[in-house]
Write an enzyme that holds these catalytic residues in place. Structure first.
Site, mmCIF file in Angstrom:
data_model
loop_
_atom_site.group_PDB
_atom_site.id
_atom_site.type_symbol
_atom_site.label_atom_id
_atom_site.label_comp_id
_atom_site.label_asym_id
_atom_site.label_seq_id
_atom_site.Cartn_x
_atom_site.Cartn_y
_atom_site.Cartn_z
ATOM 1 N N ASP A 50 0.828 -1.204 0.000
ATOM 2 C CA ASP A 50 0.000 0.000 0.000
ATOM 3 C C ASP A 50 0.864 1.258 0.000
ATOM 4 O O ASP A 50 0.625 2.192 0.753
ATOM 5 C CB ASP A 50 -0.936 -0.002 1.212
ATOM 6 C CG ASP A 50 -2.036 1.050 1.104
ATOM 7 O OD1 ASP A 50 -2.308 1.524 -0.013
ATOM 8 O OD2 ASP A 50 -2.617 1.404 2.150
ATOM 9 N N ARG A 191 0.259 13.233 11.026
ATOM 10 C CA ARG A 191 -1.082 12.898 10.557
ATOM 11 C C ARG A 191 -1.403 11.498 11.049
ATOM 12 O O ARG A 191 -0.642 10.549 10.801
ATOM 13 C CB ARG A 191 -1.127 12.935 9.029
ATOM 14 C CG ARG A 191 -2.527 12.745 8.470
ATOM 15 C CD ARG A 191 -2.496 12.660 6.954
ATOM 16 N NE ARG A 191 -2.166 11.315 6.531
ATOM 17 C CZ ARG A 191 -2.833 10.643 5.588
ATOM 18 N NH1 ARG A 191 -3.836 11.189 4.966
ATOM 19 N NH2 ARG A 191 -2.470 9.433 5.255
ATOM 20 N N LEU A 192 -2.496 11.362 11.764
ATOM 21 C CA LEU A 192 -2.902 10.050 12.267
ATOM 22 C C LEU A 192 -3.676 9.337 11.172
ATOM 23 O O LEU A 192 -4.852 9.618 10.938
ATOM 24 C CB LEU A 192 -3.756 10.193 13.533
ATOM 25 C CG LEU A 192 -3.118 10.940 14.708
ATOM 26 C CD1 LEU A 192 -3.983 10.775 15.953
ATOM 27 C CD2 LEU A 192 -1.705 10.454 14.972
ATOM 28 N N ASP A 193 -3.014 8.418 10.504
ATOM 29 C CA ASP A 193 -3.639 7.697 9.398
ATOM 30 C C ASP A 193 -4.525 6.591 9.934
ATOM 31 O O ASP A 193 -4.111 5.802 10.794
ATOM 32 C CB ASP A 193 -2.555 7.109 8.491
ATOM 33 C CG ASP A 193 -3.147 6.344 7.319
ATOM 34 O OD1 ASP A 193 -3.720 7.000 6.427
ATOM 35 O OD2 ASP A 193 -3.055 5.101 7.315
ATOM 36 N N GLU A 233 -7.059 12.353 10.318
ATOM 37 C CA GLU A 233 -7.516 12.072 8.953
ATOM 38 C C GLU A 233 -8.748 11.172 9.004
ATOM 39 O O GLU A 233 -8.658 9.989 9.348
ATOM 40 C CB GLU A 233 -6.384 11.401 8.155
ATOM 41 C CG GLU A 233 -6.725 11.080 6.711
ATOM 42 C CD GLU A 233 -7.102 9.621 6.481
ATOM 43 O OE1 GLU A 233 -7.733 9.342 5.449
ATOM 44 O OE2 GLU A 233 -6.764 8.785 7.330
ATOM 45 N N HIS A 290 -3.036 11.774 -1.988
ATOM 46 C CA HIS A 290 -2.593 10.488 -2.527
ATOM 47 C C HIS A 290 -3.745 9.505 -2.663
ATOM 48 O O HIS A 290 -3.590 8.462 -3.307
ATOM 49 C CB HIS A 290 -1.510 9.890 -1.626
ATOM 50 C CG HIS A 290 -2.015 9.601 -0.235
ATOM 51 N ND1 HIS A 290 -2.273 10.594 0.670
ATOM 52 C CD2 HIS A 290 -2.320 8.440 0.375
ATOM 53 C CE1 HIS A 290 -2.712 10.059 1.798
ATOM 54 N NE2 HIS A 290 -2.761 8.753 1.648
ATOM 55 N N ASP A 291 -4.881 9.807 -2.054
ATOM 56 C CA ASP A 291 -6.077 8.978 -2.191
ATOM 57 C C ASP A 291 -6.990 9.589 -3.254
ATOM 58 O O ASP A 291 -6.624 10.527 -3.941
ATOM 59 C CB ASP A 291 -6.808 8.874 -0.855
ATOM 60 C CG ASP A 291 -6.073 7.977 0.129
ATOM 61 O OD1 ASP A 291 -5.315 7.090 -0.318
ATOM 62 O OD2 ASP A 291 -6.254 8.160 1.347
ATOM 63 N N ASP A 344 -11.134 2.378 -1.597
ATOM 64 C CA ASP A 344 -12.258 2.751 -0.761
ATOM 65 C C ASP A 344 -13.450 3.028 -1.666
ATOM 66 O O ASP A 344 -13.322 3.710 -2.687
ATOM 67 C CB ASP A 344 -11.909 4.002 0.046
ATOM 68 C CG ASP A 344 -10.767 3.737 1.014
ATOM 69 O OD1 ASP A 344 -10.863 2.752 1.746
ATOM 70 O OD2 ASP A 344 -9.799 4.520 1.023
ATOM 71 N N GLN A 347 -14.570 6.794 -2.810
ATOM 72 C CA GLN A 347 -13.640 7.701 -3.475
ATOM 73 C C GLN A 347 -13.618 7.454 -4.981
ATOM 74 O O GLN A 347 -13.722 6.313 -5.430
ATOM 75 C CB GLN A 347 -12.224 7.535 -2.913
ATOM 76 C CG GLN A 347 -12.102 7.951 -1.457
ATOM 77 C CD GLN A 347 -10.712 7.762 -0.914
ATOM 78 O OE1 GLN A 347 -9.883 7.082 -1.513
ATOM 79 N NE2 GLN A 347 -10.439 8.364 0.227
ATOM 80 N N ARG A 401 -5.759 3.903 -7.117
ATOM 81 C CA ARG A 401 -5.225 5.190 -6.686
ATOM 82 C C ARG A 401 -3.928 5.547 -7.392
ATOM 83 O O ARG A 401 -3.516 6.707 -7.395
ATOM 84 C CB ARG A 401 -5.044 5.189 -5.169
ATOM 85 C CG ARG A 401 -6.370 5.282 -4.442
ATOM 86 C CD ARG A 401 -6.225 5.168 -2.952
ATOM 87 N NE ARG A 401 -5.837 3.815 -2.546
ATOM 88 C CZ ARG A 401 -5.773 3.405 -1.279
ATOM 89 N NH1 ARG A 401 -6.060 4.246 -0.311
ATOM 90 N NH2 ARG A 401 -5.429 2.181 -0.986
#
Length: 532
Positions: A50, A191-193, A233, A290-291, A344, A347, A401
């Site tokens: 990923d 950033r809390l992914d 996020e 990036h998404d 996802d 998106q 993506r």
């Protein structure tokens, strides 16, 4: 964090180099454009299942990119934000490999989340159906460990991304170690992914529950003690985002990208204006990341569609997606939903420039809207260069993506920086970074639905009034800028012909507080000249 535009980029996909090469790019061709940079995962390795969001070792820089000294050197030039992948780690990590080999005898036995850790008495059908997941199916992967034990591992995203138990002492120690490593390198924002999925609870949705907020509060307090701000996020119903913003340092304005597209597609700013009136100001504004381009953020609440409607009606939301597909010549359809893996469902995968049909004026208008809204703007590296969909990369990887994750060579960057639309965007970025008005007060001015009027004013102690105003005609899909002079130069100075759109005009209107110098009016399109 500086109130200046930030760059979002993979280290190796912008110029093909390492952290030092990216720093040279920021000091060279991109000098003056960015006050900060969000480095997308640069941990070991960057090319997992990923694109780095499944780290084997979250405290180790991928050697192909540099080391922690390289990261620290970059922080001397710009603010640097890094990801903390809170929810999971790679199935190839040393911790998981030891757990896989030794099972309950492993020192890491409590680090990884299994079905029975959350449902010790077993899970009912209702329990399982209550779990929220952004992808089809249930978030579990059956695994046979090296010692022969069979376990149902919790895997929210993919089988290679194994969820950790963030409430277990081992989970807390693991995350604390990451924070300390980042702080030592000079990183001042994380950033809390995937943090919305971090806490699991039997019988609940396992997404943004009160327990999740409690975890975020504790994590943020630990980060702040180390001098680090926290960005959460979350893709969610828009009112949920407002609630989240009240409790954290920063959130993304994920509603903005689809609302900007909606306004330009439908010729009406009505939904966007409703959002501007209630949106949180402690937001990072984005059009692309990036998404993909999220649509859940402006749709109805999936838990109560009738009682909690979205910012746009369902039919318009569906048409919005179709118009993106149409504008991209069907390319985004090939990269979205069931057409490509690891996606996802909420998106649409497409470069933002292609989503607007490569319309330069509309693209720059969308960027101007982004820059004029309160918050700190971030520009994705593909968006900076008004990038096209990378169908060759999509064909090679099969990951949707990747259509918006192009690998730029140095020659491509040099060429794209000379394109008129990119030159105009760079001028707009420099204006946003340098004009004093953006340090003042924001006003959404009244206008018909087919117009959007955004303004900033800042009066300095010496009585000088700085102003910056944006007017967008959503039918013609063009923006007009008006801002007070002088400001710091934003581009090499070039003469302005008498009567040209950039010609200075008279100062502040009679009766206005303070005093201002001349103003400049500028039509924002690919021919826009920000000199002077």
């Amino acid at each position: 964090m500086k109130n200046q535009v930030q760059l979002i980029s993979y280290v190796d996909r912008l110029g093909g180099g390492n952290i030092a090469a990216l720093q040279a790019l920021l000091r060279g061709p991109l000098q003056g454009l960015f006050g900060g940079v969000h480095l997308l995962p640069f941990y070991h390795p960057i090319d997992g299942s990923d694109a780095g969001f499944d780290p084997i070792d979250h405290t180790r820089v991928d050697a192909r990119l540099g080391d922690w000294a390289s990261v620290s050197a970059l922080t001397q030039d710009v603010d640097v934000m890094a990801d903390v992948i809170v929810n999971h780690m790679s199935s190839q990590s040393p911790q998981f490999l030891d757990y896989s080999a030794r099972g309950s005898e492993s020192a890491h036995d409590g680090l990884f989340l299994t079905l029975d850790a959350v449902f010790p008495q077993g899970a009912t059908e209702r329990d399982l159906l209550a779990i929220y997941r952004p992808r089809p199916g249930l978030p579990f992967t059956m695994a046979t460990l090296g010692n022969g034990q069979r376990r149902l591992l919790w895997t929210t995203f993919t089988a290679q991304q194994v969820d950790i138990d963030v409430q277990h002492p081992q989970g807390r120690a693991y995350l604390s170690g990451i924070l300390r490593t980042l702080a030592a390198a000079g990183i001042r924002m994380v950033r809390l992914d995937a943090v919305g999925y971090a806490i699991k609870k039997a019988g609940a949705s396992c997404f943004m529950m009160p327990e999740t907020f409690a975890f975020i509060d504790a994590f943020a307090a630990e980060a702040r003690a180390l001098g680090i701000e926290v960005l959460v996020e979350i893709h969610a119903y828009h009112r949920r985002q407002i609630e989240i913003a009240e409790r954290v340092d920063w959130v993304y304005d994920f509603a903005l990208p689809p609302l900007a597209l909606h306004a330009l597609f439908f010729g009406s700013a009505a939904p966007l204006k409703r959002w501007i009136a209630i949106r949180p100001n402690n937001a990072l504004t984005v059009l692309d990341t990036h998404d993909g381009i999220g649509v859940i953020d402006i749709g109805a609440d999936v838990a109560d569609r009738a009682g909690s409607p979205g910012l746009v009606p369902p039919a318009e939301l569906d048409l919005l997606v179709e118009l993106i597909h149409e504008n991209s010549g069907g390319q985004s359809r090939q990269a979205t939903g069931a057409a490509a893996s690891n996606l996802d469902l909420y998106q649409v995968n497409c470069s933002f420039y292609d989503a607007l049909g490569r319309d330069d004026a509309a693209y720059l208008a969308a960027r101007a809207i982004q820059f004029w809204l309160p918050g700190v703007p971030q520009v994705y590296y593909v968006g900076l260069l008004a990038g096209h969909n990378d169908m060759a990369l999509l064909a090679r990887s099969g990951v949707g993506r990747d259509i918006n994750r192009h690998h730029y060579s140095a020659d491509e960057i040099a060429a794209d920086l000379q394109r008129p639309v990119v030159r105009a965007l760079c001028g707009l970025i420099r204006l946003r970074n340098s004009h004093p008005a953006f340090g003042g007060e924001f006003v959404l001015e009244p206008s018909p639905d087919d117009r959007l009027l955004l303004a900033w004013q800042h009066q300095t102690a010496d009585g000088v009034l700085h102003e910056a105003r944006l007017a967008v005609d959503l039918v013609e899909r063009v923006a007009l800028l008006e801002y007070s002079l002088p400001v710091a130069p934003v581009a090499p100075v070039a003469p302005v012909a008498p009567g040209a759109p950039g010609e200075p005009v008279e100062g502040a209107a009679a009766g206005q507080a303070g005093h201002a110098g001349p103003r400049r009016r500028l039509r924002l399109d690919a021919a826009a000249d920000f000199s002077g």
